[in-house]
Write a protein that holds these residues in place. Sequence first.
Motif, PDB file in Angstrom:
ATOM      1  N   TYR A  42       1.729   4.968  -5.234  1.00 35.99           N
ATOM      2  CA  TYR A  42       0.322   4.779  -4.900  1.00 35.99           C
ATOM      3  C   TYR A  42       0.164   4.687  -3.390  1.00 35.99           C
ATOM      4  O   TYR A  42       0.823   3.874  -2.737  1.00 35.99           O
ATOM      5  CB  TYR A  42      -0.219   3.513  -5.562  1.00 35.99           C
ATOM      6  N   LEU A  95      -6.215  14.923  -2.285  1.00 37.74           N
ATOM      7  CA  LEU A  95      -5.206  15.690  -3.019  1.00 37.74           C
ATOM      8  C   LEU A  95      -4.136  16.247  -2.083  1.00 37.74           C
ATOM      9  O   LEU A  95      -2.950  16.251  -2.425  1.00 37.74           O
ATOM     10  CB  LEU A  95      -5.877  16.819  -3.805  1.00 37.74           C
ATOM     11  N   CYS A 135      -1.596  13.533  -1.216  1.00 38.46           N
ATOM     12  CA  CYS A 135      -0.698  13.284  -2.347  1.00 38.46           C
ATOM     13  C   CYS A 135       0.314  14.410  -2.501  1.00 38.46           C
ATOM     14  O   CYS A 135       1.498  14.164  -2.761  1.00 38.46           O
ATOM     15  CB  CYS A 135      -1.501  13.113  -3.636  1.00 38.46           C
ATOM     16  N   GLU A 187       4.440  10.931 -10.139  1.00 43.90           N
ATOM     17  CA  GLU A 187       2.998  10.947  -9.912  1.00 43.90           C
ATOM     18  C   GLU A 187       2.726  10.279  -8.569  1.00 43.90           C
ATOM     19  O   GLU A 187       3.185   9.159  -8.332  1.00 43.90           O
ATOM     20  CB  GLU A 187       2.253  10.174 -11.007  1.00 43.90           C
ATOM     21  N   SER A 223      -0.531   9.205  -6.193  1.00 44.70           N
ATOM     22  CA  SER A 223      -1.991   9.120  -6.288  1.00 44.70           C
ATOM     23  C   SER A 223      -2.529   7.943  -5.491  1.00 44.70           C
ATOM     24  O   SER A 223      -1.782   7.151  -4.918  1.00 44.70           O
ATOM     25  CB  SER A 223      -2.410   8.983  -7.757  1.00 44.70           C
TER      26      SER A 223
END
Length: 152
Positions: free
Chosen positions: A41, A50, A53, A77, A79
Amino acid sequence: MKREAVEEFVASIVEGIVEGTDMELVDVEYVRERDWYLRVYLDKPGGVDLDDCQIVSEKLSEVLDAKDPIKENYLLEVSSPGLDRVLKKDKDFVRYNGSDVDVQLFKPIDGKKQFTGALAGFSDTTITITVGEEPIELERSAIAQIRLHFEF
């Protein structure tokens, strides 16, 4: 490598990746749901997008592929922590002091496991929120989770 060791290792890599940018590492989670997930995170003033990330994900993937510290198959992931982000670190409590938070306890206190109030302070062992005009001091060890309160 144990879960905590993976999280610490990945955090150190991500800290190096975001160093010198306006991004900051908020948290790393390595959790097993149906599959293993490695979640990173990030945040920055105005929020991550985006592209942010993707850049961190690609750089992190390169390092993880080269060093191969995680033996299990996992999904990566990267984000934003979201509007209702979890507060875990002291720097989170400083940054969001005065903000409304939702507190979830492991066990009820006076029949309640959930409190919503303004974050009013913290120490090494306690978190204080103000509900109405009344300050409530909660032991950190009794708190399952603290999130920023968000109303739709």
